[in-house]
Design an enzyme around this catalytic site. Structure first.
Site, PDB file in Angstrom:
ATOM      1  N   HIS A  84     -11.073 -30.805   6.313  1.00 10.22           N
ATOM      2  CA  HIS A  84     -10.873 -32.159   5.791  1.00 10.22           C
ATOM      3  C   HIS A  84     -11.496 -32.300   4.411  1.00 10.22           C
ATOM      4  O   HIS A  84     -10.866 -32.776   3.462  1.00 10.22           O
ATOM      5  CB  HIS A  84     -11.491 -33.158   6.781  1.00 10.22           C
ATOM      6  CG  HIS A  84     -11.366 -34.580   6.340  1.00 10.22           C
ATOM      7  ND1 HIS A  84     -12.359 -35.224   5.641  1.00 10.22           N
ATOM      8  CD2 HIS A  84     -10.356 -35.458   6.484  1.00 10.22           C
ATOM      9  CE1 HIS A  84     -11.962 -36.461   5.387  1.00 10.22           C
ATOM     10  NE2 HIS A  84     -10.751 -36.623   5.884  1.00 10.22           N
ATOM     11  N   LYS A 136       0.823  -1.203   0.000  1.00  4.44           N
ATOM     12  CA  LYS A 136       0.000   0.000   0.000  1.00  4.44           C
ATOM     13  C   LYS A 136       0.863   1.262   0.000  1.00  4.44           C
ATOM     14  O   LYS A 136       0.638   2.173  -0.800  1.00  4.44           O
ATOM     15  CB  LYS A 136      -0.918  -0.016   1.237  1.00  4.44           C
ATOM     16  CG  LYS A 136      -1.892   1.132   1.245  1.00  4.44           C
ATOM     17  CD  LYS A 136      -2.765   1.091   2.476  1.00  4.44           C
ATOM     18  CE  LYS A 136      -3.708  -0.086   2.403  1.00  4.44           C
ATOM     19  NZ  LYS A 136      -4.557  -0.236   3.562  1.00  4.44           N
ATOM     20  N   TYR A 176      12.505 -33.182 -18.616  1.00  3.05           N
ATOM     21  CA  TYR A 176      11.063 -33.136 -18.870  1.00  3.05           C
ATOM     22  C   TYR A 176      10.277 -33.396 -17.596  1.00  3.05           C
ATOM     23  O   TYR A 176      10.805 -33.901 -16.612  1.00  3.05           O
ATOM     24  CB  TYR A 176      10.657 -34.171 -19.938  1.00  3.05           C
ATOM     25  CG  TYR A 176      10.807 -35.604 -19.510  1.00  3.05           C
ATOM     26  CD1 TYR A 176       9.774 -36.260 -18.816  1.00  3.05           C
ATOM     27  CD2 TYR A 176      11.965 -36.315 -19.775  1.00  3.05           C
ATOM     28  CE1 TYR A 176       9.914 -37.573 -18.404  1.00  3.05           C
ATOM     29  CE2 TYR A 176      12.110 -37.629 -19.364  1.00  3.05           C
ATOM     30  CZ  TYR A 176      11.084 -38.256 -18.685  1.00  3.05           C
ATOM     31  OH  TYR A 176      11.213 -39.543 -18.261  1.00  3.05           O
ATOM     32  N   GLY A 231      -7.602  -8.303   5.734  1.00  2.00           N
ATOM     33  CA  GLY A 231      -8.336  -8.341   7.000  1.00  2.00           C
ATOM     34  C   GLY A 231      -7.536  -8.863   8.182  1.00  2.00           C
ATOM     35  O   GLY A 231      -8.075  -9.042   9.263  1.00  2.00           O
ATOM     36  N   ARG A 255      -3.743  -0.576  -6.659  1.00  2.00           N
ATOM     37  CA  ARG A 255      -2.860  -1.746  -6.751  1.00  2.00           C
ATOM     38  C   ARG A 255      -3.225  -2.476  -8.024  1.00  2.00           C
ATOM     39  O   ARG A 255      -4.310  -2.271  -8.585  1.00  2.00           O
ATOM     40  CB  ARG A 255      -3.010  -2.652  -5.534  1.00  2.00           C
ATOM     41  CG  ARG A 255      -4.390  -3.158  -5.411  1.00  2.00           C
ATOM     42  CD  ARG A 255      -4.607  -4.018  -4.206  1.00  2.00           C
ATOM     43  NE  ARG A 255      -6.042  -4.234  -4.147  1.00  2.00           N
ATOM     44  CZ  ARG A 255      -6.694  -4.651  -3.110  1.00  2.00           C
ATOM     45  NH1 ARG A 255      -6.055  -4.926  -1.998  1.00  2.00           N
ATOM     46  NH2 ARG A 255      -7.990  -4.825  -3.160  1.00  2.00           N
ATOM     47  N   MET A 293      -4.703  -7.528   9.608  1.00  2.00           N
ATOM     48  CA  MET A 293      -4.123  -6.549  10.529  1.00  2.00           C
ATOM     49  C   MET A 293      -5.005  -5.319  10.621  1.00  2.00           C
ATOM     50  O   MET A 293      -6.111  -5.317  10.125  1.00  2.00           O
ATOM     51  CB  MET A 293      -2.706  -6.238  10.114  1.00  2.00           C
ATOM     52  CG  MET A 293      -1.785  -7.416  10.420  1.00  2.00           C
ATOM     53  SD  MET A 293      -0.149  -7.113   9.850  1.00  2.00           S
ATOM     54  CE  MET A 293      -0.447  -6.821   8.153  1.00  2.00           C
ATOM     55  N   CYS A 334       7.956 -38.183 -13.091  1.00  2.00           N
ATOM     56  CA  CYS A 334       6.643 -38.679 -13.490  1.00  2.00           C
ATOM     57  C   CYS A 334       5.685 -38.794 -12.315  1.00  2.00           C
ATOM     58  O   CYS A 334       4.599 -39.342 -12.447  1.00  2.00           O
ATOM     59  CB  CYS A 334       6.775 -40.000 -14.226  1.00  2.00           C
ATOM     60  SG  CYS A 334       7.477 -41.299 -13.215  1.00  2.00           S
ATOM     61  N   ARG A 342      -2.776   2.941   9.070  1.00  2.00           N
ATOM     62  CA  ARG A 342      -3.161   1.660   8.449  1.00  2.00           C
ATOM     63  C   ARG A 342      -1.947   0.767   8.269  1.00  2.00           C
ATOM     64  O   ARG A 342      -0.878   1.236   7.920  1.00  2.00           O
ATOM     65  CB  ARG A 342      -3.731   1.885   7.049  1.00  2.00           C
ATOM     66  CG  ARG A 342      -5.035   2.624   6.995  1.00  2.00           C
ATOM     67  CD  ARG A 342      -5.353   2.890   5.522  1.00  2.00           C
ATOM     68  NE  ARG A 342      -6.422   3.848   5.367  1.00  2.00           N
ATOM     69  CZ  ARG A 342      -7.703   3.518   5.274  1.00  2.00           C
ATOM     70  NH1 ARG A 342      -8.074   2.259   5.325  1.00  2.00           N
ATOM     71  NH2 ARG A 342      -8.616   4.444   5.130  1.00  2.00           N
ATOM     72  N   SER A 392      13.921 -41.281 -13.899  1.00  3.20           N
ATOM     73  CA  SER A 392      12.659 -40.566 -13.812  1.00  3.20           C
ATOM     74  C   SER A 392      12.265 -40.526 -12.336  1.00  3.20           C
ATOM     75  O   SER A 392      12.156 -41.576 -11.692  1.00  3.20           O
ATOM     76  CB  SER A 392      11.593 -41.266 -14.639  1.00  3.20           C
ATOM     77  OG  SER A 392      10.364 -40.577 -14.494  1.00  3.20           O
TER      78      SER A 392
HETATM   79  C1  PEP Z   1       5.743 -42.177  -8.126  1.00  3.59           C
HETATM   80  O1  PEP Z   1       5.975 -42.875  -7.144  1.00  3.59           O
HETATM   81  O2  PEP Z   1       5.895 -40.948  -8.140  1.00  3.59           O
HETATM   82  C2  PEP Z   1       5.208 -42.790  -9.342  1.00  3.59           C
HETATM   83  C3  PEP Z   1       5.034 -42.082 -10.438  1.00  3.59           C
HETATM   84  O3  PEP Z   1       4.840 -44.081  -9.274  1.00  3.59           O
HETATM   85  P1  PEP Z   1       3.482 -44.590  -8.631  1.00  3.59           P
HETATM   86  O4  PEP Z   1       2.649 -43.379  -8.345  1.00  3.59           O
HETATM   87  O5  PEP Z   1       2.859 -45.469  -9.648  1.00  3.59           O
HETATM   88  O6  PEP Z   1       3.966 -45.298  -7.440  1.00  3.59           O
END
Ligand code: PEP
Ligand code: MG
Length: 899
Positions: free
Chosen positions: A449, A20, A868, A98, A333, A100, A848, A89, A780
């Site tokens: 939850h 601000k 990747y 909200g 802002r 402070m 992955c 302020r 990977s």
């Molecule tokens: C992982 O563990 O991140 C993975 C890609 O294998 P999975 O989720 O199949 O255990």
């Protein structure tokens, strides 16, 4: 120096002046009409919080700044005849809405209230201003329970039979001031301070201290805002919008924050102060009405908005006040906006020449893109809104209301769409949540939850719809206006907006998804502006990103979808579904096999169907890499449930009709039963203990590759070994895999190039990556298992069991299964990447785990230098956009450093 006059700061000083203060300074220096004022720095707050005292010299600095304001306004703070009043302020570097405190009208005393009345020629206004000061000061600075003031106000209204505050006249308000002062005396044993400067100093200290108010501490922990930043404090000359019909207050946006369209957007409330707008006591009018009420101010405002937008090169939001025909800017802002507006505005600004393309990419993000991809309710559909809660997990869900777990599961099984409605959910509701289309609760916030679990499952959820009275025993809920919804009634919930509707609202696919799927052409003459904007940003991101994006897919349909979403290959093709359905019997035979011959027969039966699966997947991903992971889950997952089978055998025994196969199976199921299957006989361990299993899979892969080559295709296959912890495990399986590949190519007379690599998903693998890399052609990261094993969290249990408590306590701001824990798990990734590449410089490294599609994690993977990321097909566009952003953000940082 611990404070800056507005003329001394600028918008880039957010660290020191807070958001601000930095923007007020920027506007001042642009020559815009900002009331005079100054900002006490975050550094001053840090010193105060560390030492319990104002930093040395601050008091004198405040005196000097105050003198400047007094000169500018031609008034003295609290002067009995004509008082200068100021506001105090908070304003931190990161917005903490909200959290402070603010105190207005500092400088009013028993004397100066008369001066204010005379100057304003308005008794009521003066007494109202004084009672507001007492109320805010009492609560914020003196720590008196706000309820005490509220109830005194209620009493005053009742005595008058008044409905609103505005119905109280000057005399009522004077009495109220007296009542408030009594409260202060009773609660603190002291008079309300009549020395204006004492008021000011106390308010400044209170704002400093509000940084450590419990709710602010919790908020920061959840939002990952460092606790030692401190807040700046802005002291500004008061201007009043409640001085009659020629005064007023308003908010404005330089373009539509909902759609991004250019135009005049905002609201104005005549004869009112900012807080009245928030309190909604009277209705605001559209900003364009101001043209009629006060043409001069209106045009001045439009000019200022154009200046601000040109200067900030972005949508700005503004708060302003008109005091008797004079326009004042109170805040600006860079404004919040919807996801659709973010994409549209970013590309509009490029076309208007205000920003370049890289900047456009920095201004959108993957979360926004993900929001645009959820199905949504049809705007044209009829809808009857019955409530609004928190937008806990996006999407649009329609179904019959059910109030308990068992009904949710039972109805879902019989093909009904259901919405699970609960007051709040707990771990026992997990099955119902899985079965339901959406979840609606009347209690709990975004870390409840219900919210945490629903987000984890990608399920639509509205939580904390407090107007709804949920009666789970009576299986119904009631809403505002007496609406009743009974079990089985259809409701619709919008997890993106938090709205709840009665009946079925039609759902439509997002145009953005239809664009990705190739159903909408962004170049068509009638293409939606949003689709065009998304297309432009995606092209930009693809041109900039260094990270490749692949998908996790294990069927030809998924592979095709992934391609249309822009994936360049498959980073994880799980093979477990190839052992399900009718093929389970072969798995059973494999497990029960006595002797090599039986086992080989079972394996031989599993090979052809897998080869066919692979042929389909390789065809769908022709010309792009496909990383096939050998079987990972423990074999007992493919066998009947231990309890069910035990019962079946026991019942059969009773009847004297025992099936010997069942008995053998039961023995095997018992033998293979594990207390912690996630840490048991799975992954590479299976390959080492079930002879021939991995060889069979590799053969199926290699034969599928041969079939594709013979059909003129271009398969680019990689074989990946899961759950390796030691290089020795990998070496044994790698040799077996190579032998199988060699055998297939020799027999077929076709040359195959199939690299064999490993997942890195155990801490031990990460820490011995240098050795493992000697045996692996690629890595990977399986960050799901790596998170599970680094934290010792059971993936399947913890999110439902206690993550909401962990989030509420601020132990982490987001589930580490959702967004990579860069500090801990990320460190393992970094070590493995560095040591792996040191041992094998051309090692290809990807990820992955689910984190491959999470925006913050993608930035981390970019920074670590992975090749990747791979994620579910639907998240591929998110990963593409974030990979592009990571690249341009990194180059902007590098530019900053070299400057
Ligand atoms: C992982 O563990 O991140 C993975 C890609 O294998 P999975 O989720 O199949 O255990
Ligand atoms: Mg894994």
């Amino acid at each position: 120096m611990f404070s800056y006059d507005f003329s001394q700061g600028n918008k880039d000083m957010r660290d020191l002046l807070g958001g601000k203060g930095a923007n007020l300074a920027e506007m001042t220096n642009l020559g815009l009409p900002v009331p005079p004022g100054f900002t006490i720095t975050t550094k001053a707050c840090q010193v105060y919080l560390e030492t319990g005292k104002e930093p040395p010299g601050l008091t004198d600095e405040v005196t000097a700044h105050l003198a400047t304001i007094e000169r500018a306004r031609g008034k003295t703070l609290g002067d009995p005849a004509d008082p200068l009043l100021v506001s105090v302020r908070s304003g931190a570097k990161f917005s903490m809405p909200g959290m402070m405190d603010t105190v207005l009208n500092i400088g009013l005393t028993d004397d100066s209230v008369h001066g204010l009345a005379a100057q304003a020629n308005d008794e009521r206004f003066a007494w109202d201003s004084y009672r507001r000061l007492l109320q805010m000061f009492g609560k914020t600075v003196l720590g008196i329970d706000g309820e005490r003031f509220e109830s005194a106000l209620e009493d005053a209204k009742q005595a008058r039979n008044a409905e609103h505050d505005v119905d109280l006249d000057a005399e009522d308000l004077r009495d109220l001031v007296a009542a408030y002062k009594r409260i202060v005396q009773e609660e603190t044993g002291k008079e309300f301070p009549q020395d204006p400067r004492e008021q000011l100093d106390a308010a400044i200290r209170a704002v400093f201290e509000s940084w450590n108010a419990p709710r602010a501490v919790t908020y920061r922990r959840q939002e990952r805002i460092p606790g030692d930043l401190g807040t700046a404090v802005n002291v500004v000359a008061m201007v009043f919008g409640n001085l009659g019909a020629g005064s007023g207050t308003g908010v404005a946006f330089t373009r539509d924050p909902a759609s991004g369209a250019r135009g005049i957007y905002g609201d104005y409330l005549s004869n009112a102060q900012g807080e009245d707008v928030v309190a909604g006591i009277r209705n605001t009018v559209p900003l364009t009405e101001l043209a009629r009420l006060d043409q001069t101010s209106y045009h001045q405002l439009l000019d200022i908005m154009a200046t601000l937008e040109g200067h900030y090169r972005d949508l700005c939001d503004i708060e302003f006040t008109i005091e008797r025909g004079k326009l004042w800017m109170l805040q600006t802002r860079v404004g919040k906006r919807t996801a659709a507006a973010a994409f549209r505005i970013a590309t509009q600004l490029v076309d208007e020449g205000l920003i370049d393309e890289d900047e456009a990419l920095r201004r959108v993000d993957g979360h926004q893109l993900a929001q645009l991809m959820f199905p949504r309710f049809d705007d044209r559909g009829r809808r009857r809104r019955i409530s609004r809660g928190m937008n806990a997990s996006p999407g649009a869900a329609v179904g019959r209301a059910v109030f308990d777990n068992a009904t949710a599961v039972e109805w879902a099984r019989s093909g009904e769409s259901v919405i699970l409605v609960r007051r709040e959910t707990n771990p026992d509701d997990l099955e119902g949540m899985i079965a339901a289309r959406g979840i609606l609760t009347s209690r709990g916030g975004k870390t409840s939850h219900a919210a945490v679990v629903a987000r984890g499952m990608g399920k639509t959820c509205v939580c904390g719809a407090e107007e709804l009275d949920v009666d789970t025993v009576g299986r119904r809920f009631t809403g505002p206006g007496g609406v009743e919804v009974h079990e089985g009634d259809v409701i619709s919930i919008d997890g993106t907006s938090g709205e709840v509707f009665l009946g079925e609202v039609p759902v439509v696919d997002s145009p953005v998804v239809r664009y990705f799927e190739g159903d909408l052409d962004p170049r068509a003459a009638d293409a939606d502006e949003l689709v065009r904007a998304v297309d432009r940003i995606m092209r930009l991101a693809d041109a900039r990103r260094r990270l490749d994006v692949r998908a996790n897919a294990d069927s030809p349909a998924d592979a095709t979808r992934a391609r249309s979403m822009g994936a360049h290959g498959i980073g994880l093709c799980r093979t477990e579904h190839m052992f399900l359905g009718e093929r389970r019997t072969h798995v059973e035979r494999l497990i029960l096999a006595e002797g090599d011959e039986e086992r080989e027969k079972a394996l031989a039966a599993l090979l052809p169907p897998q080869r066919d699966d692979f042929i389909g997947i390789f065809a769908a991903m022709d010309g792009m890499p496909v990383t096939v992971r050998l079987l990972d889950p423990p074999l007992h997952e493919f066998l009947p449930d231990l309890t069910e089978l035990s019962v079946r055998v026991a019942v059969a025994r009773e009847r004297g009709e025992v099936d010997p196969d069942d008995v053998r199976l039961l023995r095997a199921v018992r033998r293979l039963h594990e207390e912690n299957p996630m840490l048991g006989l799975r992954g590479v361990r299976l390959g080492l203990l079930v002879p021939g299993l991995f060889t069979m899979q590799v053969r199926a892969i290699a034969e599928a590759a041969v079939a594709r080559i013979e059909a003129g295709g271009d398969p680019r296959v990689e074989v990946m070994i899961p759950l390796v912890g030691a290089v020795q495990e990998l070496e044994l399986i790698r040799d077996e895999a190579r032998a199988a590949i060699d055998d297939v190519q020799e027999r077929a007379g076709v040359a195959l190039s199939i690299p064999v690599g490993t997942m890195i998903e155990l801490p031990r693998a990460a820490l011995t990556a240098g050795r493992i890399a000697r045996a692996a052609e690629f890595f990977s990261f399986g960050t799901n298992d790596l998170t599970q094993t680094a934290w010792g969290f059971s993936r399947d249990d913890v999110e439902g069991a206690f993550f909401s408590a962990y989030l509420e306590k601020g132990i982490f701001g987001v589930s580490p299964f959702e967004s990579l824990d860069a500090e801990g798990v990320g460190r393992l990734v970094r070590i493995a990447c560095e040591e792996g590449r040191a041992a094998r410089p051309d090692l290809k490294v990807g990820v992955c785990g689910e984190h491959g599609g999470d925006p913050a994690s993608v930035h981390f993977f970019h920074e670590v230098g992975l090749d990747y990321v791979s994620c579910s097909p639907f998240r591929v566009p998110v990963a593409r956009v974030e990979a592009g952003r990571a690249a341009v953000l990194a180059s902007a940082d590098a530019g900053d450093e070299s400057r």
